[in-house]
Write a protein that holds these residues in place. Structure first.
Motif, PDB file in Angstrom:
ATOM      1  N   GLY A  82     -28.824  55.462 -70.472  1.00 59.13           N
ATOM      2  CA  GLY A  82     -27.370  55.354 -70.461  1.00 59.13           C
ATOM      3  C   GLY A  82     -26.874  53.997 -70.924  1.00 59.13           C
ATOM      4  N   LYS A  83     -25.591  53.899 -71.146  1.00 61.78           N
ATOM      5  CA  LYS A  83     -24.971  52.648 -71.573  1.00 61.78           C
ATOM      6  C   LYS A  83     -25.222  51.533 -70.571  1.00 61.78           C
ATOM      7  N   PHE A  84     -25.154  51.860 -69.266  1.00 64.64           N
ATOM      8  CA  PHE A  84     -25.278  50.851 -68.218  1.00 64.64           C
ATOM      9  C   PHE A  84     -26.657  50.843 -67.557  1.00 64.64           C
ATOM     10  N   GLY A  85     -27.615  51.560 -68.156  1.00 60.27           N
ATOM     11  CA  GLY A  85     -28.947  51.609 -67.596  1.00 60.27           C
ATOM     12  C   GLY A  85     -29.292  53.010 -67.141  1.00 60.27           C
ATOM     13  N   ILE A  86     -30.476  53.143 -66.584  1.00 56.88           N
ATOM     14  CA  ILE A  86     -30.921  54.457 -66.112  1.00 56.88           C
ATOM     15  C   ILE A  86     -31.705  54.285 -64.820  1.00 56.88           C
ATOM     16  N   LEU A  87     -31.418  55.146 -63.861  1.00 59.82           N
ATOM     17  CA  LEU A  87     -32.007  55.036 -62.531  1.00 59.82           C
ATOM     18  C   LEU A  87     -33.479  55.431 -62.505  1.00 59.82           C
ATOM     19  N   SER A  88     -34.207  54.782 -61.613  1.00 58.58           N
ATOM     20  CA  SER A  88     -35.577  55.182 -61.265  1.00 58.58           C
ATOM     21  C   SER A  88     -36.511  55.259 -62.457  1.00 58.58           C
ATOM     22  N   THR A  89     -36.386  54.285 -63.356  1.00 53.49           N
ATOM     23  CA  THR A  89     -37.294  54.179 -64.493  1.00 53.49           C
ATOM     24  C   THR A  89     -37.749  52.727 -64.601  1.00 53.49           C
ATOM     25  N   PRO A  90     -38.740  52.429 -65.433  1.00 47.84           N
ATOM     26  CA  PRO A  90     -39.157  51.040 -65.609  1.00 47.84           C
ATOM     27  C   PRO A  90     -38.263  50.238 -66.550  1.00 47.84           C
ATOM     28  N   CYS A  91     -37.141  50.806 -66.989  1.00 50.70           N
ATOM     29  CA  CYS A  91     -36.239  50.087 -67.889  1.00 50.70           C
ATOM     30  C   CYS A  91     -35.483  49.006 -67.128  1.00 50.70           C
ATOM     31  N   ALA A  96     -24.526  45.672 -71.157  1.00 49.53           N
ATOM     32  CA  ALA A  96     -23.314  46.319 -70.654  1.00 49.53           C
ATOM     33  C   ALA A  96     -23.203  46.182 -69.144  1.00 49.53           C
ATOM     34  N   LEU A  97     -24.319  46.314 -68.440  1.00 54.24           N
ATOM     35  CA  LEU A  97     -24.295  46.200 -66.977  1.00 54.24           C
ATOM     36  C   LEU A  97     -24.189  44.755 -66.528  1.00 54.24           C
ATOM     37  N   SER A  98     -24.964  43.853 -67.127  1.00 48.47           N
ATOM     38  CA  SER A  98     -24.879  42.443 -66.712  1.00 48.47           C
ATOM     39  C   SER A  98     -23.496  41.880 -67.011  1.00 48.47           C
ATOM     40  N   ASN A  99     -22.907  42.248 -68.160  1.00 49.55           N
ATOM     41  CA  ASN A  99     -21.552  41.787 -68.478  1.00 49.55           C
ATOM     42  C   ASN A  99     -20.547  42.319 -67.460  1.00 49.55           C
ATOM     43  N   SER A 100     -20.685  43.587 -67.099  1.00 43.50           N
ATOM     44  CA  SER A 100     -19.788  44.185 -66.106  1.00 43.50           C
ATOM     45  C   SER A 100     -19.917  43.485 -64.761  1.00 43.50           C
ATOM     46  N   THR A 101     -21.138  43.135 -64.389  1.00 40.99           N
ATOM     47  CA  THR A 101     -21.372  42.465 -63.107  1.00 40.99           C
ATOM     48  C   THR A 101     -20.643  41.130 -63.043  1.00 40.99           C
ATOM     49  N   PHE A 102     -20.787  40.324 -64.081  1.00 41.37           N
ATOM     50  CA  PHE A 102     -20.150  39.007 -64.070  1.00 41.37           C
ATOM     51  C   PHE A 102     -18.638  39.101 -64.267  1.00 41.37           C
ATOM     52  N   GLU A 103     -18.174  40.080 -65.022  1.00 39.25           N
ATOM     53  CA  GLU A 103     -16.730  40.291 -65.154  1.00 39.25           C
ATOM     54  C   GLU A 103     -16.125  40.640 -63.804  1.00 39.25           C
ATOM     55  N   PHE A 104     -16.794  41.508 -63.065  1.00 38.14           N
ATOM     56  CA  PHE A 104     -16.306  41.902 -61.747  1.00 38.14           C
ATOM     57  C   PHE A 104     -16.283  40.716 -60.798  1.00 38.14           C
ATOM     58  N   MET A 105     -17.319  39.912 -60.825  1.00 39.97           N
ATOM     59  CA  MET A 105     -17.368  38.760 -59.931  1.00 39.97           C
ATOM     60  C   MET A 105     -16.276  37.751 -60.278  1.00 39.97           C
ATOM     61  N   ARG A 106     -16.093  37.478 -61.554  1.00 41.79           N
ATOM     62  CA  ARG A 106     -15.065  36.507 -61.940  1.00 41.79           C
ATOM     63  C   ARG A 106     -13.667  37.001 -61.558  1.00 41.79           C
ATOM     64  N   SER A 107     -13.409  38.282 -61.748  1.00 44.07           N
ATOM     65  CA  SER A 107     -12.074  38.822 -61.509  1.00 44.07           C
ATOM     66  C   SER A 107     -11.731  38.933 -60.034  1.00 44.07           C
ATOM     67  N   ASN A 108     -12.755  39.020 -59.181  1.00 38.36           N
ATOM     68  CA  ASN A 108     -12.494  39.322 -57.775  1.00 38.36           C
ATOM     69  C   ASN A 108     -12.910  38.240 -56.785  1.00 38.36           C
ATOM     70  N   PHE A 109     -13.676  37.250 -57.243  1.00 46.12           N
ATOM     71  CA  PHE A 109     -14.210  36.287 -56.290  1.00 46.12           C
ATOM     72  C   PHE A 109     -14.018  34.852 -56.757  1.00 46.12           C
ATOM     73  N   GLU A 110     -12.777  34.479 -56.991  1.00 39.86           N
ATOM     74  CA  GLU A 110     -12.497  33.089 -57.329  1.00 39.86           C
ATOM     75  C   GLU A 110     -12.565  32.196 -56.102  1.00 39.86           C
ATOM     76  N   ASP A 111     -12.320  32.774 -54.927  1.00 40.83           N
ATOM     77  CA  ASP A 111     -12.275  32.000 -53.691  1.00 40.83           C
ATOM     78  C   ASP A 111     -13.635  32.002 -52.994  1.00 40.83           C
ATOM     79  N   ILE A 112     -14.667  31.589 -53.718  1.00 36.91           N
ATOM     80  CA  ILE A 112     -15.997  31.455 -53.120  1.00 36.91           C
ATOM     81  C   ILE A 112     -16.457  30.012 -53.276  1.00 36.91           C
ATOM     82  N   ASP A 113     -17.390  29.617 -52.440  1.00 38.97           N
ATOM     83  CA  ASP A 113     -17.891  28.240 -52.461  1.00 38.97           C
ATOM     84  C   ASP A 113     -19.167  28.097 -53.286  1.00 38.97           C
TER      85      ASP A 113
END
Length: 443
Positions: A82-91, A96-113
């Motif tokens: 899949g575009k964002f990876g595939i479950l239960s495989t050695p892949c 697409a997934l790593s970019n989504s992860t960091f986009e989500f963190m930047r957009s939602n967690f500015e107030d972290i130490d």
């Protein structure tokens, strides 16, 4: 002179006088603490824990998982990556997934130490037709730093990585330092402004102070890991593991003397979810005894590696002055566990890499004087990977909130001991939820 600051300082002084803080040492400690907190650091009492990114720049969408998602199969029906990876495989993890992860963190967690990263930034070396090179390993580490620089303000948010078992030039192999990996990482991690002293150059571990009341000890679990066959066990005087344990004990002893709390962060946990010991025998025994002995100053212990969401408990045998550890999985016989003797709880976070659904954690910790660093709660966020691949968008949602799921007021040893006791109840709903969340199965 800045009269507004002078006025605030005097207000703090007057406050403590009227609070009856007459003991000179206690007065001084609290006065310095609050002055430092107000003028030097704006702490939100929140941090992120992420682990096991395993970003694979050669991942191919709609490829064949049997080729580690690096090649297409002549049979179209097998090209299911899949575009964002595939479950239960050695892949491993696509961009697409790593970019989504960091986009989500930047957009939602500015107030972290700060952010704790417990290792394995680099892709696995599983594909015999596409072997990793040393340059590719170093590029994987550079890529992680570039992500952090792109998505976070490093002058405000500290990023603290640890080494995973796939972060070396050879899988599961790391020689005693100083070595080429440590010297390269000291340069690659330079933008992170970490406290990389000779301890890092020689052993791959370091202490990072968050506040004068609180530090993170970032360990190199490769020097304990039993699969690292390049090293001797911790019963050898000058082995790499022994030297790290000696450093760790000095740090914990100093923390106790200074009334400073610590977190321990590393990649490989002492035991996996099946309760198998992952450290060499002497390293394992000495490590468990050490963290048990200094459990009064350790208020968080964070690992990754297994891709699963699990707990492990350190318990005390007061008669023998020894400590034991056990991890919980879905088949554990809970009735054999003595809940009254829990002194420390180890939390193992699931990975971003989609062995199961990708997940990250947001922790909340106390910034009050007497309880600084004590964990209060965490929220686990996840992506339903099947849905993400179907709709072409990774939507991060709350999987669960620890305090609500387990009925906790805080995340201390006594709080977890009560949860453990609840787990043992017949038909326990909290135990059912724990088992469900081991593999990030959603709310």
């Amino acid at each position: 002179m800045n009269h507004s600051i002078f006025t605030i300082q005097n207000l703090i002084l007057i406050f403590f006088i009227f609070q009856g803080c007459h003991a000179s040492r206690e007065f001084h400690l609290q006065y310095v603490f609050y002055k430092n907190l107000i003028y030097n650091e704006k702490l939100f009492g929140k941090f992120l824990h992420i682990t096991d990114l395993h970003v694979d720049p050669y991942y191919l969408e709609s490829s064949d998982p049997i080729s580690f998602c690096h090649r297409y199969s002549p049979n179209p029906i097998l090209n299911i990556a899949g575009k964002f990876g595939i479950l239960s495989t050695p892949c491993d993890t696509p961009f697409a997934l790593s970019n989504s992860t960091f986009e989500f963190m930047r957009s939602n967690f500015e107030d972290i130490d700060f952010i704790i990263y417990t290792g394995d930034a680099v892709r696995h070396d599983r594909d015999k037709l596409f072997k990793r090179t040393e340059d590719q390993v170093l590029d994987g580490h550079r890529r992680l730093v570039e992500y952090i620089q792109q998505y976070f303000d490093l002058s405000k948010i500290k990023f603290m990585p640890s080494l995973g078992n796939n972060d070396e030039f050879e899988h599961n192999k790391l020689p005693k330092g100083p070595n080429d990996l440590f010297s390269n990482l000291s340069q690659i991690w330079a933008p992170l402004n970490l406290n990389l002293t000779t301890h890092f150059l020689n052993g791959g571990y370091y202490r990072q102070d968050i506040h004068n009341k609180f530090s993170v000890l970032n360990l190199n679990s490769m020097y304990f890991y039993k699969k690292n066959k390049l090293l001797e066990d911790c019963n050898i005087t000058d082995s790499a593991g022994t030297l790290q344990l000696e450093w760790l004990e000095r740090e914990l002893k100093n923390a106790r003397q200074e009334k400073r709390m610590v977190y321990i962060s590393q990649h490989v946990p002492p035991v996996d979810d099946a309760n198998e010991e992952l450290y060499s025998p002497a390293c394992f025994y000495k490590y468990v005894q050490l963290i048990g002995k200094y459990s009064d100053v350790i208020c968080g212990h964070f690992t990754g590696h297994t891709d699963k969401d699990t707990l492990a408990f350190v318990t005390a045998d007061e008669e023998k002055d020894k400590y034991s550890i056990f991890a919980l999985n879905e088949t554990h016989i809970l009735s054999t566990i003595a809940t009254n003797n829990v002194v420390l709880t180890l939390t193992n976070a699931p990975s971003v890499k989609p062995t199961h659904n990708p997940a990250i954690r947001l922790y909340e910790y106390s910034t009050t004087y007497r309880n600084f660093g004590v964990l209060k709660d965490y929220i686990q966020y996840f992506v339903n990977l099947t849905e993400a691949n179907e709709i072409g968008e990774a939507i991060w949602r709350v999987e669960y909130i620890a305090s609500r799921t387990y009925g906790m007021n805080a995340l201390g040893a006594r709080d977890w001991a009560m949860v453990l006791k609840e787990f043992q109840s017949p038909d326990s709903e909290t135990w059912r939820l724990y088992v469900k969340h081991i593999t990030v199965s959603g709310p």
